[in-house]
Design an enzyme around this catalytic site. Structure first.
Site, short mmCIF file in Angstrom:
data_model
loop_
_atom_site.label_atom_id
_atom_site.label_comp_id
_atom_site.label_asym_id
_atom_site.label_seq_id
_atom_site.Cartn_x
_atom_site.Cartn_y
_atom_site.Cartn_z
N CYS A 98 -44.06 -15.37 -28.83
CA CYS A 98 -43.36 -15.80 -29.86
C CYS A 98 -43.30 -17.47 -29.78
CB CYS A 98 -42.14 -14.84 -29.51
SG CYS A 98 -40.77 -15.25 -30.86
N ARG A 135 -41.97 -20.93 -43.43
CA ARG A 135 -42.20 -20.26 -42.02
C ARG A 135 -43.04 -20.09 -42.36
NH1 ARG A 135 -38.52 -20.44 -37.97
NH2 ARG A 135 -39.29 -18.84 -36.95
N HIS A 230 -45.59 -12.38 -32.26
CA HIS A 230 -44.23 -11.71 -32.17
C HIS A 230 -44.11 -10.91 -31.53
CE1 HIS A 230 -40.65 -11.80 -34.72
NE2 HIS A 230 -41.45 -11.17 -34.66
#
Lengths: 282, 463
Positions: A98, A135, A230
């Site tokens: 992550c 993102r 993640h």
């Protein structure tokens, strides 16, 4: 057989555990316990003594939210980082998932505010291209570059599932040809670019990886792995979990200790689901 | 000035969309109306003197809204209620248009709107609420909502834009929510839950550092997650004294429902509802779809507890454990409405609850991820007998080594039997089939899986 025991140091469990990160700890712990290897979990916090930190065999770090990241870095700089760097130089296996690899790099430039100096374990930089930048979110599949992992075993020994199980042929797929794949989920705003002193952990097959440009995913230095995957990277990728366990045992006992194979039918089934979903036939 | 042609037009559109069976939840008439007149919502509300109650929070919005609606209706008020959604403003405008007369009259005294985390700042630009209820903030769908802290910051800014007339009802036990109230000039009332005996914090706790100064908070007791009696030793921010922290009647079990009841009762009291109506309202409360809903199907009893994030899931597991549940079905989907990332299941404390069950059914399109999570939560799981296999149900193999050291035998007899099958339909049918007459099947689904389950059990779509 002698009693085997290893200790995993978990960086700031209450600060760096954003979204299912502890799945990695649960996974390592269970896979050790099924093999009667005693695994201890040592939370690394502000109160952790140097002696305790020096005694760990594996280091794990998960993601942190912005506010928590600041608290973590303030504590980590200085003595703790010197020891961690020394252990990693001595081939201690480590896994950072992550957001934590960003903190282990040279620096991280957030979307707003000051550049955050990293611990410099990985020769790489990360930057956030700005608040309005996309993102990088979604399922991801990548091919591990085993040759970049410095363990003495170029090919890890792991079990690919019990093929004889039941009538529904759960694992009759040609998984053996694709046992270098890792599957998971990524969700990051930052982009990471590797320097010359490190190698990528994997090559992106589907998804974004380090920056969405150069097909690299994650980073490897000695036996330390950083990944943008993640949360629970290890449960659906038991070959990586076993590589970490095996590396820790080899380092600690300075001999080759083979791992008892486990029935990983369900692990590979969940692994294969993501691969198939992303159009990669296994 | 109310635009009468616009209302008429909106009503025609709403009627048409209903006729065409586009669905009850259609929001495009509101979308068009808002494009024509940005302040249509505010105008309709002011003209009719409707008082707005906004309710936000990760968990408990729907149940609390329904409790409050039931209470207010018992007190003789007419209440409009709108569930949350990404197109909330359009939804509100559509709902208002649908119910308005052509002269713009609306038959309501109060309107309760559930609002998603990101929508709160947007909504307060369009209307001025009389009451704002903030329930809690937990990690939930990071891919959609973002981090706990950034949500709180957005809420704080939104709160600052509201006039003094808006009253806040805040959760004293959630440090982040209480912090939101710490600097506000508005009238604020707090609810909480009376001291619990629990001291241990769950893994899925988010706000354990002071929202004001980043120092680790001291909790003297914990109800669940990071809700409890807390204080900061450095800046002395601490749990405000709640106006209400217990009540005489709870229509639903589980400590999370205590918060829901306290919030609804506190708001009702602030509105001026008498105690008798509050009690009657709660007694007449019916749970919302899938929120502790009980369904009888083919003479078998089924309870559905929507479980969509770690804190909510832990709360569901604790509630079914209190009822000594034996038969449990998990349904995990990863549609947009569920969150496409299922990593959060590793933050749920299955370890604590699984040993009490006798049969565990796992389904949903991410059934194998859920099965894997459960495998790592228990010493050993045993598959159901081969009869189920003939019905097309896959059973997972023994999850542990076959040459497992002796001594675990005693444990395996306490471990549940399990089966994994992606199809929710097949799994629900199989589970009901094997459920003994006097037992209850507890179903813990994510949102879209809940819709599937209800469709199977009631034969109806709800959306």
């Amino acid at each position: 057989m002698k009693d085997l025991s290893i200790t995993v140091g978990w960086l700031y469990p209450d600060l760096m555990s954003t979204y299912g990160d502890r799945g990695n700890i649960i996974c390592i712990k269970k896979r050790c316990s099924w093999r009667t290897i005693d695994l201890r979990v040592e939370p690394i916090t502000a109160e952790t003594t140097i002696k305790k930190l020096e005694a760990i065999d594996i280091l794990f770090g998960g993601g942190a939210q912005d506010m928590e990241q600041e608290i973590v870095m303030n504590d980590l700089r200085g003595k703790k980082s010197t020891i961690i760097r020394k252990q990693i130089e001595k081939n201690m296996p480590a896994l950072f998932v992550c957001g934590s690899p960003q903190l282990m790099g040279n620096y991280y430039e957030p979307a707003e505010g000051k550049r955050i100096e990293g611990l410099g374990i990985f020769d790489m930089i990360s930057k956030h291209p700005g608040k309005n930048a996309k993102r990088l979110i979604g399922n991801i599949i990548a091919e591990v570059q085993w040759e970049n992992l410095t363990d003495r075993h170029p090919e890890p020994r792991f079990n690919r599932g019990n093929r004889s199980e039941g009538s529904n042929q759960i694992d009759s797929s040609p998984l053996a040809q694709n046992d270098s794949l890792i599957v998971g989920f990524e969700n990051h705003g930052g982009r990471t670019y590797l320097g010359t002193n490190v190698k990528p952990f994997a090559k992106v097959v589907k998804g974004y990886g380090n920056n969405g440009e150069d097909e690299t995913e994650g980073v490897v230095y000695k036996n330390a792995i950083g990944s943008y995957f993640h949360g629970p990277l290890l449960p659906k990728n038991p070959h990586i979990a076993d590589w970490i366990i095996q590396s820790a045992l080899s380092q600690k006992y300075q001999e080759d200790i083979p791992l008892t194979p486990l029935d990983d039918t369900l692990e590979w089934r969940a692994h294969r689901f993501i691969a198939n979903r992303m159009g990669v036939e296994l | 000035m109310i635009n009468f042609p616009l209302i008429f037009f909106g009503k025609v559109l709403s009627a048409l969309s209903k006729q065409a069976n586009i669905g009850h939840g259609s929001t495009w008439p509101g979308h068009i109306a808002l494009r024509v007149n940005k302040s249509i919502i505010n105008e309709l509300i002011e003209k009719n003197n409707i008082k707005i109650i906004l309710i936000a929070g990760t968990n408990g919005k729907t149940t609390t809204s329904k409790m409050l609606k039931s209470i207010l209706e018992k007190a003789g008020f007419r209440v409009l209620h709108n569930a949350s959604g990404a197109n909330l403003l359009n939804g509100i405008a559509s709902a208002l248009l649908l119910h308005a007369s052509t002269t713009g009259k609306l038959p309501y005294d109060y309107a309760i709107f559930e609002i998603d985390e990101n929508i709160f700042p947007v909504v307060v630009k369009h209307l001025i609420p009389a009451y704002v209820m903030l329930m809690n903030i937990f990690r939930d769908q990071l891919d959609r909502y973002g981090e706990v802290r950034s949500i709180a910051d957005k809420w704080k800014s939104a709160m600052e834009t509201l006039p003094r007339s808006t009253k806040f009802i805040l959760n004293a036990d959630d440090p982040m929510i209480a912090w939101l109230g710490s600097g506000a000039k508005n009238d604020i009332s707090y609810f909480g839950v009376a001291d619990s005996q629990k001291k241990e914090m769950e893994h899925a706790a988010d706000t354990i550092y002071c929202p004001n100064c980043n120092t680790k908070l001291t909790f003297t007791s914990v109800v669940f997650s990071h809700l409890g009696v807390w204080e900061c030793s450095k800046c002395f921010l601490k749990r405000p004294k709640p106006t209400i922290q217990s009540y005489s009647f709870y229509p639903l079990p589980g400590s999370y429902n205590r918060y829901n009841v306290h919030a609804a009762v506190l708001t009702a009291r602030m509105i001026g509802v008498n105690e008798a109506s509050i009690k009657l309202g709660l007694e007449g409360f019916e749970p919302a779809f899938g929120r502790y809903e009980t369904i009888t199907y083919r003479d078998k009893k089924i309870k559905i507890l929507l479980s969509k994030n770690p804190t909510g899931f832990n709360a569901s597991l604790r509630a079914v454990q209190e009822e000594k549940a034996k038969y449990i079905l998990f349904a995990l989907n990863d549609q947009i409405a569920d969150g496409t990332d299922v990593s959060w299941i590793w933050d749920v404390d299955f370890e604590e609850f699984l040993p009490g069950f006798t049969e565990v059914f796992v389904s949903g399109n991410r059934a194998f991820d859920m099965g894997l999570r459960l495998k790592y939560a228990i010493e050993q799981m045993t598959r159901l007998d081969s009869a189920e296999r003939a019905n097309g149900i896959h059973s997972a193999s023994h999850s542990t080594l076959r040459d497992e050291p002796s001594g675990s035998d005693s444990k395996s007899s306490e471990s549940p039997k399990w089966q994994i099958e992606e199809s929710v339909n097949k799994t629900v049918s199989a589970a009901i089939e094997m459920l003994p007459k006097n037992e209850t099947l507890y179903i813990l689904p994510t949102y879209t899986a809940m819709l599937e389950v209800r469709k199977i059990l009631t034969g109806k779509h709800i959306l």
